[in-house]
Write an enzyme that holds these catalytic residues in place. Sequence first.
Site, short mmCIF file in Angstrom:
data_model
loop_
_atom_site.label_atom_id
_atom_site.label_comp_id
_atom_site.label_asym_id
_atom_site.label_seq_id
_atom_site.Cartn_x
_atom_site.Cartn_y
_atom_site.Cartn_z
N HIS A 121 -7.69 -3.04 -1.82
CA HIS A 121 -7.93 -1.64 -2.19
C HIS A 121 -8.88 -1.62 -3.38
O HIS A 121 -8.93 -2.56 -4.17
CB HIS A 121 -6.57 -1.02 -2.57
CG HIS A 121 -6.58 0.45 -2.78
ND1 HIS A 121 -7.04 1.04 -3.95
CD2 HIS A 121 -6.16 1.47 -1.99
CE1 HIS A 121 -6.89 2.34 -3.86
NE2 HIS A 121 -6.38 2.64 -2.69
N ASP A 198 -0.52 -6.93 -5.68
CA ASP A 198 -0.56 -5.49 -5.47
C ASP A 198 0.52 -5.16 -4.44
O ASP A 198 0.38 -5.45 -3.26
CB ASP A 198 -1.94 -5.08 -4.96
CG ASP A 198 -2.05 -3.61 -4.57
OD1 ASP A 198 -1.01 -2.90 -4.59
OD2 ASP A 198 -3.16 -3.16 -4.24
N GLN A 201 1.85 -1.29 -0.98
CA GLN A 201 2.21 -1.07 0.42
C GLN A 201 3.38 -1.92 0.88
O GLN A 201 3.84 -1.78 2.01
CB GLN A 201 0.99 -1.36 1.31
CG GLN A 201 -0.20 -0.47 1.06
CD GLN A 201 0.06 0.99 1.42
OE1 GLN A 201 0.93 1.30 2.22
NE2 GLN A 201 -0.70 1.89 0.82
N LYS A 224 4.81 6.23 -3.09
CA LYS A 224 4.79 5.64 -1.75
C LYS A 224 6.17 5.18 -1.30
O LYS A 224 6.31 4.69 -0.18
CB LYS A 224 3.81 4.46 -1.72
CG LYS A 224 2.35 4.85 -1.98
CD LYS A 224 1.44 3.64 -1.90
CE LYS A 224 0.03 3.98 -2.35
NZ LYS A 224 -0.68 4.87 -1.42
N CYS A 364 -10.17 3.74 0.75
CA CYS A 364 -10.40 3.03 -0.52
C CYS A 364 -10.55 1.53 -0.29
O CYS A 364 -10.02 0.71 -1.06
CB CYS A 364 -9.28 3.31 -1.52
SG CYS A 364 -9.21 5.01 -2.08
#
Length: 409
Positions: A121, A198, A201, A224, A364
Amino acid sequence: MDIKDIRQLFPILNQEVNGQPLVYLDSSATSQKPIQVIEALENYYRLDNSNVHRGVHTLGTRATDAFEGAREKVRKFINAKSTQEVIFTRGTTTSLNTIAVSYGVATLKEGDEIVITYMEHHSNIIPWQQVAKRTGATLKYIPLQEDGSISLEDARATITSNTKIVSIMQVSNVLGVINPVKEIAKIAHENGAVMVVDGAQSTPHMKIDVQDLDCDFLAFSGHKMCGPTGIGVLYGKKHLLEKMEPVEFGGEMIDFVQLYESTWKELPWKFEAGTPIIAGAIGLGAAIDFLNEIGLDTIADHEHQLSAYAFDKLSVVEGMTIYGPKDPASRAGLITFNIDDVHPHDVATVLDAEGIAVRAGHHCAQPLMKWLKVSATARASFYLYNTEEDIDKLVRGLIKTKEYFSDVF
């Protein structure tokens, strides 16, 4: 808990959009919020609204207890050793930028390497680009396999003794790839580098154990994972955070201020300047309670089933290109695709007319779009409140989209 009972806990799903029952397939962008989270926010503002850490009155004490209680919930959720390793931020982007500025700029020098991947991202690319410019370090990319996955052989070839930082998303927001971050962390550590994950997700959808992953940093967002917007988490190993300087200065993060120099509070507060995101943290704590009640393993199993079902259903649609691994076991709960001769924005527009919300664009991830040789894609992403019926409606909507544009052209 039955899926029908779960759906009833999300008020936003009980509505029509453009005259059709809402089918929400955009949870990778932001998830919907259960009533428990909405009520937690409302109760804070109705009953406990006060600043934290500063007052001795009852409202201040209740707000502080709820705020710091949420930090402990986060600690348990990701299995951090201490709440000192849990810093509240605005979200994944802020967390990654904090690592880049506070750790990266202070640590790197010319000749050092930062390793990421083509699938990242933008929030895990641009901060490292800036760090490389400021320090003279080199930014390197682990190549992708044909299906968009990472091979450990390529990781070993890219990460060298000059590598100081490896920063990789655990789950791709475009390809749905689940990256082997635990194994890559081991490779990073063998070469003397730190591992940044990261988790935007992954954290909402699967059990995360930072001690098992042995990552040095983890970043994720509340919105999220059924929580409010504007709240996120930066996890860092204590010995690293203790060496890092704050990136924001002011109230709340100070220990003692003199005319020409100041000292900082201990972790985690030295990184939380100003009035913190109190309601957001409390809402995130409520979201964690909710996810724990459902069970992360249950959520992961449900999404894998939906992903496999969606892959099978969409694969037979003529003119459909699906990106990412074909094995549902190696991908998360999202499907990114294109339809021949139909722009993704047109796909999303027609689906919206049917009450179906999907994402269209570059997500993104423009370097990944270039690697895929496309300018944009459409994406349907699933969460614990989605059903096979939602996917059936998506398939019917896509067939209708194809027919519409066939008639037009």
